[in-house]
Design a protein around this motif. Structure first.
Motif, PDB file in Angstrom:
ATOM      1  N   ASP A 284       4.911  -7.757 -10.297  1.00  0.00           N
ATOM      2  CA  ASP A 284       4.564  -7.375  -8.930  1.00  0.00           C
ATOM      3  C   ASP A 284       4.616  -8.617  -8.045  1.00  0.00           C
ATOM      4  OD1 ASP A 284       3.819  -5.705  -6.939  1.00  0.00           O
ATOM      5  OD2 ASP A 284       1.850  -5.194  -7.754  1.00  0.00           O
TER       6      ASP A 284
ATOM      7  N   LYS B 198      -6.363   5.975   2.650  1.00  0.00           N
ATOM      8  CA  LYS B 198      -7.417   6.267   1.682  1.00  0.00           C
ATOM      9  C   LYS B 198      -8.739   5.638   2.134  1.00  0.00           C
ATOM     10  CE  LYS B 198      -7.788   6.223  -3.359  1.00  0.00           C
ATOM     11  NZ  LYS B 198      -7.119   5.771  -4.591  1.00  0.00           N
TER      12      LYS B 198
ATOM     13  N   GLY C  46       2.569   2.503  -2.480  1.00  0.00           N
ATOM     14  CA  GLY C  46       2.528   3.210  -3.763  1.00  0.00           C
ATOM     15  C   GLY C  46       3.590   2.767  -4.766  1.00  0.00           C
ATOM     16  N   LYS C  47       3.882   1.482  -4.793  1.00  0.00           N
ATOM     17  CA  LYS C  47       4.922   0.980  -5.706  1.00  0.00           C
ATOM     18  C   LYS C  47       4.504   1.035  -7.168  1.00  0.00           C
ATOM     19  CE  LYS C  47       5.259  -2.916  -3.391  1.00  0.00           C
ATOM     20  NZ  LYS C  47       4.460  -2.582  -2.195  1.00  0.00           N
TER      21      LYS C  47
ATOM     22  N   GLY D 286       0.786  -1.230   0.000  1.00  0.00           N
ATOM     23  CA  GLY D 286       0.000   0.000   0.000  1.00  0.00           C
ATOM     24  C   GLY D 286       0.814   1.275   0.000  1.00  0.00           C
TER      25      GLY D 286
ATOM     26  N   PHE E  50      -7.391  13.166  -0.316  1.00  0.00           N
ATOM     27  CA  PHE E  50      -8.445  12.146  -0.349  1.00  0.00           C
ATOM     28  C   PHE E  50      -9.771  12.723   0.139  1.00  0.00           C
ATOM     29  CE2 PHE E  50      -4.819   8.910   0.291  1.00  0.00           C
ATOM     30  CZ  PHE E  50      -4.656   8.785  -1.076  1.00  0.00           C
TER      31      PHE E  50
ATOM     32  N   ARG F 122       6.865   9.426   6.291  1.00  0.00           N
ATOM     33  CA  ARG F 122       6.749  10.533   5.350  1.00  0.00           C
ATOM     34  C   ARG F 122       6.198  11.800   5.991  1.00  0.00           C
ATOM     35  NH1 ARG F 122       4.185   8.192  -0.078  1.00  0.00           N
ATOM     36  NH2 ARG F 122       3.839  10.434  -0.302  1.00  0.00           N
TER      37      ARG F 122
HETATM   38  N1  LIG Z   1       1.767   9.343  -3.582  1.00  0.00           N
HETATM   39  C1  LIG Z   1       0.507   8.978  -3.765  1.00  0.00           C
HETATM   40  N2  LIG Z   1      -0.451   9.899  -3.897  1.00  0.00           N
HETATM   41  C2  LIG Z   1      -1.726   9.556  -4.017  1.00  0.00           C
HETATM   42  N3  LIG Z   1      -2.180   8.307  -4.013  1.00  0.00           N
HETATM   43  C3  LIG Z   1      -1.294   7.333  -3.898  1.00  0.00           C
HETATM   44  C4  LIG Z   1       0.097   7.624  -3.787  1.00  0.00           C
HETATM   45  N4  LIG Z   1       0.765   6.456  -3.691  1.00  0.00           N
HETATM   46  C5  LIG Z   1      -0.172   5.494  -3.727  1.00  0.00           C
HETATM   47  N5  LIG Z   1      -1.398   6.009  -3.850  1.00  0.00           N
HETATM   48  C6  LIG Z   1      -2.641   5.245  -3.848  1.00  0.00           C
HETATM   49  O1  LIG Z   1      -2.530   4.298  -2.780  1.00  0.00           O
HETATM   50  C7  LIG Z   1      -3.050   3.035  -3.142  1.00  0.00           C
HETATM   51  C8  LIG Z   1      -1.992   1.962  -2.950  1.00  0.00           C
HETATM   52  O2  LIG Z   1      -0.937   2.144  -3.885  1.00  0.00           O
HETATM   53  P1  LIG Z   1      -0.273   0.910  -4.689  1.00  0.00           P
HETATM   54  O3  LIG Z   1      -1.325   0.010  -5.231  1.00  0.00           O
HETATM   55  O4  LIG Z   1       0.705   1.469  -5.632  1.00  0.00           O
HETATM   56  O5  LIG Z   1       0.463   0.181  -3.486  1.00  0.00           O
HETATM   57  P2  LIG Z   1       1.535  -0.977  -3.575  1.00  0.00           P
HETATM   58  O6  LIG Z   1       2.770  -0.452  -2.954  1.00  0.00           O
HETATM   59  O7  LIG Z   1       1.614  -1.483  -4.969  1.00  0.00           O
HETATM   60  O8  LIG Z   1       0.892  -2.067  -2.605  1.00  0.00           O
HETATM   61  P3  LIG Z   1       0.932  -3.689  -2.710  1.00  0.00           P
HETATM   62  O9  LIG Z   1       2.282  -4.120  -2.246  1.00  0.00           O
HETATM   63  O10 LIG Z   1      -0.137  -4.097  -1.720  1.00  0.00           O
HETATM   64  O11 LIG Z   1       0.640  -4.056  -4.113  1.00  0.00           O
HETATM   65  C9  LIG Z   1      -3.539   3.197  -4.566  1.00  0.00           C
HETATM   66  O12 LIG Z   1      -4.912   3.463  -4.511  1.00  0.00           O
HETATM   67  C10 LIG Z   1      -2.793   4.405  -5.079  1.00  0.00           C
HETATM   68  O13 LIG Z   1      -3.543   5.072  -6.050  1.00  0.00           O
END
Ligand SMILES: Nc1ncnc2c1ncn2[C@@H]1O[C@H](COP(=O)(O)OP(=O)(O)OP(=O)(O)O)[C@@H](O)[C@H]1O
Ligand SMILES: [Mg+2]
Length: 424
Positions: free
Chosen positions: A114, A236, A48-49, A46, A200, A189
């Motif tokens: 992923d 979120k 944001g990767k 979660g 949000f 952060r």
């Molecule tokens: N910097 C950011 N600003 C706004 N929204 C963000 C940001 N980073 C991530 N998000 C939102 O947060 C949510 C989680 O991000 P994401 O899916 O990229 O996580 P992840 O790191 O891939 O998690 P996982 O390991 O569970 O796959 C998504 O809805 C994404 O749109």
């Protein structure tokens, strides 16, 4: 070095935040994007990767090629090789045609792998080969093919741990990790948490056509000190819940706390129990949650009784009692159901993590728990009854399947049918 405009990248990819750790990660992504290097993005779930994989593809010369994101954890082990590298007709049951895999289709583009830590070892060997020299072989074929694919991988687990445990190939780890990008967890952060909150809040206000929620200064502090184990995804979800549920649009710390899961105790109990009983399939998650819920309800009810007792013992404190009278509304009824016992008189708590589960014993205990009020008891029971009826209907009154679906034994279902007067 090229001049990288981090702000415009953020704008383009919808990334909110200004923390140095985030900015650094974006800068690294932008620097490696135009190269052919393999990139490993590490970060908690979660955090944001996903956006980073897009930055890397979009800012690379491959931007007009295909970009495919594949979740290695979501593809069954039996089909992942064929999905990624394709298969020959007749190579396994059901392979009625020759099929191209993603590595062939994405020739000239980027593949985002992923949850790479979930990739089976055999597939890891194939991946290593394609990374080393662009070669791959379809499942069931002997012909070596070539492809030109850039790989960006992501993981939310520590891959080195997986290497140590023999679940991830060491050579592949080093091959992937040529350029590591670390996406910081939300709790590191700082002010970004509040920036994201406001973003949000305004997004959901627009979506649900309501006034944006806001926080009092003490609530902002509360928010900033929360650990956010689920990172941005969790924040979120929390903002969405609040936006929909709260009548008062400004929340103070106490109100906000209702939406921030407790980090110790309550919220972690199921996970603890699950770990303790990880291998014990008979101990279903549903049962555990039920148990935790009942235990919590009993605790709250006991606490109420205790507080009430203490407060009525000291006649001077009636003000406080009046102020919180709603908490004690049901207490008379409680006492009808079961006379109040002092804490010393209480039987020891039954905790499944300390004793192996004996189903009957456990059920008796659950039933043993005093019902706080008629009303609450009824609503839980009627929910249970409803679930049972639903399950029976779904399985054409076949008890065995219904019980299975409900996560209880057939015997328990039989008992509950009698209890609720349900006739098949
Ligand atoms: N910097 C950011 N600003 C706004 N929204 C963000 C940001 N980073 C991530 N998000 C939102 O947060 C949510 C989680 O991000 P994401 O899916 O990229 O996580 P992840 O790191 O891939 O998690 P996982 O390991 O569970 O796959 C998504 O809805 C994404 O749109
Ligand atoms: Mg992801």
């Amino acid at each position: 070095m090229r001049n990288i405009d981090i702000q415009s990248i953020k704008q383009r990819f919808g990334i909110i935040g200004n923390s140095p750790l985030l900015n650094y990660a974006i800068q690294v992504a932008a620097q490696v994007a135009p190269t052919e290097m393999t990139v490993l993005i590490t970060g908690e779930s979660g955090s944001g990767k996903e956006s980073f994989s897009k930055i890397i593809h979009q800012l690379s010369p491959r931007k007009h090629g295909q970009f495919i994101a594949i979740n290695c954890g979501a593809i069954p082990e039996g089909t992942i090789d064929s999905e990624l590298f394709g298969h020959e007709k007749g190579s396994f049951t059901g392979a009625t045609d020759t099929r191209k895999g993603y590595f062939e289709v994405t020739d000239g583009g980027t593949i985002f792998l992923d949850e790479i830590g979930e990739m089976p070892l055999a597939t890891q060997a194939r991946l290593l080969r394609v990374l080393e020299n662009g070669e791959f072989i379809k499942v069931g074929s002997s012909k070596v093919q070539k492809t030109d694919v850039r790989v960006v991988a992501a993981t939310n687990v520590n891959l080195l741990n997986a290497v140590e445990k023999g679940r991830f190939r060491e050579d592949l780890y080093y091959r992937l990790n040529t350029v590591p990008i670390t996406v910081p967890p939300l709790r590191e952060r700082g002010e970004d948490i509040y920036l994201l909150f406001r973003k949000f809040a305004s997004d959901f206000a627009e979506r649900y056509r309501v006034k944006p929620i806001s926080l009092t200064p003490d609530a902002v502090e509360e928010l900033l000190s929360f650990r956010f184990p689920g990172n941005i995804r969790q924040l979120k979800n929390i903002v969405e819940q609040i936006s929909v549920l709260e009548y008062d649009r400004e929340l103070d710390a106490a109100r906000l706390r209702h939406y921030l899961p407790r980090e110790q105790g309550g919220s972690q109990v199921p996970a603890l129990l699950a770990r303790e009983h990880g291998a014990d399939q008979s101990f279903s998650e549903r049962d555990l949650l039920y148990k935790v819920l009942f235990d919590m309800r009993r605790d709250v009810s006991d606490l109420k009784k205790l507080v009430y007792e203490l407060m009525t013992r000291q006649p001077g404190d009636t003000e406080l009692l009046k102020e919180h009278s709603h908490l004690f509304e049901n207490i008379e009824q409680v006492n009808h159901v079961r006379p109040f016992k002092s804490p010393e008189q209480h039987e020891p708590y039954y905790l499944p993590m300390q004793q192996p589960r004996d189903e009957e014993d456990y059920e008796e205990r659950v039933e043993d728990i005093p019902h706080e009020t008629e009303e609450e008891g009824l609503s839980l029971e009627s929910m249970e009854k409803e679930m049972i009826l639903k399950a029976l209907k779904k399985h054409n009154n076949k008890r065995k399947y219904a019980a299975n679906d409900l996560g209880i034994s057939e015997r328990t279902l039989y008992r509950k049918l009698k209890q609720y007067d349900i006739e098949n």
